[in-house]
Design an enzyme around this catalytic site. Structure first.
Site, PDB file in Angstrom:
ATOM      1  N   HIS A  40       2.824  -3.444   6.646  1.00  0.00           N
ATOM      2  CA  HIS A  40       1.701  -2.186   6.398  1.00  0.00           C
ATOM      3  C   HIS A  40       1.732  -1.326   7.492  1.00  0.00           C
ATOM      4  CE1 HIS A  40      -0.852  -4.615   3.374  1.00  0.00           C
ATOM      5  NE2 HIS A  40      -0.056  -5.372   3.568  1.00  0.00           N
ATOM      6  N   HIS A  78       0.975  -1.121  -0.260  1.00  0.00           N
ATOM      7  CA  HIS A  78       0.075   0.031  -0.019  1.00  0.00           C
ATOM      8  C   HIS A  78       0.826   1.127   0.145  1.00  0.00           C
ATOM      9  CE1 HIS A  78      -3.273  -2.423   1.849  1.00  0.00           C
ATOM     10  NE2 HIS A  78      -3.699  -2.608   0.535  1.00  0.00           N
ATOM     11  N   GLU A  96       1.554   3.351   3.088  1.00  0.00           N
ATOM     12  CA  GLU A  96       1.980   2.783   4.342  1.00  0.00           C
ATOM     13  C   GLU A  96       3.440   2.738   4.249  1.00  0.00           C
ATOM     14  OE1 GLU A  96      -0.680  -0.465   4.992  1.00  0.00           O
ATOM     15  OE2 GLU A  96      -2.383   0.707   4.287  1.00  0.00           O
ATOM     16  N   GLU A 120       1.185  -4.954  11.113  1.00  0.00           N
ATOM     17  CA  GLU A 120       1.064  -3.647  11.102  1.00  0.00           C
ATOM     18  C   GLU A 120       1.797  -2.889  11.851  1.00  0.00           C
ATOM     19  OE1 GLU A 120      -1.431  -2.211   9.153  1.00  0.00           O
ATOM     20  OE2 GLU A 120      -2.577  -3.978   8.287  1.00  0.00           O
TER      21      GLU A 120
END
Ligand SMILES: *[C@@H]1O[C@H](CO)[C@@H](O)[C@H](O)[C@H]1NC(C)=O
Ligand SMILES: *[C@@H]1O[C@H](CO)[C@@H](O)[C@H](O)[C@H]1NC(C)=O
Ligand SMILES: *[C@@H]1O[C@H](CO)[C@@H](O)[C@H](O)[C@H]1NC(C)=O
Ligand SMILES: *[C@@H]1O[C@H](CO)[C@@H](O)[C@H](O)[C@H]1NC(C)=O
Ligand SMILES: *[C@@H]1O[C@H](CO)[C@@H](O)[C@H](O)[C@H]1NC(C)=O
Length: 452
Positions: A198, A84, A87, A287
């Site tokens: 991410h 992404h 990110e 994440e």
């Protein structure tokens, strides 16, 4: 000499400047990787897995004592960041990790020698350079998330639960360039363990992301759930704060800082399920920051928060058992099926072109079954120790016995194939139903899709 001047002179005399803490453009990143590759030919190998939609190279740096090709017995590990485009912390973490490993190796530091001696580490710092190039620096907004064709790359992989017919319709050359590049990459190497990085939350998420028939308490449980939970905890507990599970104000609390992907929010076409189901590579989605684009001033602290967990996770490539399968003539064979009792993987794990298998398992006793055409089915019980501390999984080769040729012409033991007969149960790609809970679920899915 005044102290400040002395420091300045020292700075200019230091030969290999360390990587600075700031965001690097795609071009600067490329320059950095080329420089690391050129100055470390003994441990670094830079290669491209393809181009983005706008033609930017998708560079991978492989690090290891034999960086250019696979060595039997040495597991392949990978990190993928920035799929992404907005990110962005993962990109810089990857550059810092490369810098750290190379510097450690050049200084004869044991921790780096051990990692590069026992595994080959592939780093793809950006899977979506086009998205990054137009990314917003906002903490939550999603400008730059998608690739140049406005496609979310983490929804564009084949999905085992979305129905086989749909997969066949969407054949590989219709997929996004970046996704095709990763799919091709997974065919060139048998990766054992992987993570994709991410931002927008602080949690280690593990398969499945989409729903099968094995929903337990809202989680989509894979046959290797115990291993995945262990892997996720290795990351969260070695991280400065992820294990607390409540660090980001706008996110739900996560017990131990980990979550089953589906339980968080179902998604179809994700990369981690694809790695696990079709490439027999166990992958987590990490994440790594509450803010998708943290201020550059926070980069040193964020690297410190993640460094130990990035290294500890890499060592987990040595869990379980590894070895080769030999046929009746003592030749290593490809596509022998190596199964562990009680773990019905959708696609059974098979030996690679070197006749090798790697099976990540927690310590314990496991019953293995090895199947290969023309040979007797071999079963063995193995007492598996904890490999990461030794920097090697337990080694065990399987020697098959040929079936005496008789008049029997039928294949006596057809090898198992992928099991895609699982029925979709409320997954992200389920046919729409209008019960209250399903609507609630998809609404949550839409909201969460803006967060990871
Ligand atoms: C990496 O370095 C090697 C050795 O110097 C060189 O042959 C190779 O072309 C370099 N790779 C790239 C992509 O520049
Ligand atoms: C590291 O070890 C090698 C071989 O033992 C030696 O040649 C080299 O000088 C050492 N480098 C450093 C920086 O200590
Ligand atoms: C590297 O591996 C070799 C053989 O695989 C071993 O003899 C050596 O001790 C290892 N070195 C380190 C630093 O782990
Ligand atoms: C595995 O089996 C052996 C022999 O039966 C036993 O000694 C050992 O404790 C078992 N290991 C585990 C982890 O259960
Ligand atoms: C495939 O999965 C279905 C549903 O879980 C199961 O009933 C069937 O036995 C499986 N087939 C194989 C070959 O494992």
């Amino acid at each position: 000499m005044p102290p400040l001047l002395f420091v300045l002179v020292l700075l200019f005399l230091t030969p290999a400047s360390t990587l600075d803490f700031r965001y690097h453009s795609n071009q600067e990143m490329e320059q950095y990787l080329l420089q690391v590759n050129a100055s470390n030919p003994d441990i670094a190998h830079l290669y491209s897995i393809g181009q983005s939609v706008l033609g930017r190279e998708l560079w991978v740096l492989a690090l290891g004592v034999r960086p250019r090709s696979h060595t039997v017995g040495i597991p392949e590990f990978k990190y993928v960041a920035n799929m992404h485009g907005n990110e962005v912390l993962g990109r810089e973490l990857m550059l810092q990790l490369v810098d750290d490993l190379v510097r450690g190796y050049r200084n004869n530091e044991t921790w780096s020698l051990q990692i590069l001696n026992s595994s080959r580490v592939h780093v793809l710092p950006t899977m979506n350079p086009d998205g990054f190039n137009v990314a917003d620096t906002h903490c939550q907004f999603s400008q730059g998330r998608l690739n140049h064709n406005n496609i979310d790359l983490n929804r564009n992989f084949p999905d085992a639960f979305a129905g086989l017919r749909k997969q066949q319709q969407l054949n590989e050359d219709k997929r996004e360039a970046e996704v095709r590049a990763v799919m091709g990459w997974l065919r060139t190497e048998t990766f054992v363990l992987s993570a994709n990085l991410h931002g927008g939350a602080l949690v280690a998420s593990y398969p499945y992301d989409n729903g099968g028939s094995e929903l337990v308490g809202g989680a989509s449980v894979s046959p290797d759930d115990d291993v995945f939970i262990h892997l996720a905890k290795v990351y969260s507990h070695n991280h400065a704060s992820m294990h607390r599970g409540d660090v980001c104000h706008d996110s739900r609390p996560f017990l131990d800082g980990i979550t089953n992907g589906y339980q968080w929010y179902p998604l179809s076409g994700g990369m981690q399920d694809y790695n696990y189901v079709w490439a027999q590579c166990l992958e987590l989605t990490l994440e790594v920051s509450c803010c998708k684009f943290p201020p550059a001033a926070q980069l040193p602290a964020l690297w410190t928060d993640n460094r130990k967990s990035l290294l500890a996770f890499m060592k987990q490539v040595h869990l379980g058992v590894k070895g080769r399968v030999f046929d009746g003539s003592g030749v290593p064979v490809q596509n022998a099926v190596v199964e562990v009792k009680g773990r019905r993987n959708l696609c059974p794990f098979r030996t690679d072109r070197h006749g090798e298998y790697y099976r990540l398992l927690l310590p314990g006793n496991y019953s293995f079954t090895v199947t290969y055409p023309g040979h007797e089915v071999l079963t063995a019980t193995l007492d598996v120790p904890y490999g990461p501390d030794q920097f090697s999984a337990m080694k065990h080769d399987f020697l098959l016995r040929r079936i005496a040729t008789t008049t029997d012409q039928t294949p006596t033991n057809a090898t198992p194939t992928c099991n895609h007969t699982l029925q979709q149960v409320g997954g992200a790609a389920a046919a729409p139903t209008w019960s209250g809970s399903a609507v609630g679920l998809s609404l949550v899915a839409v909201l969460r899709s803006l967060i990871d």
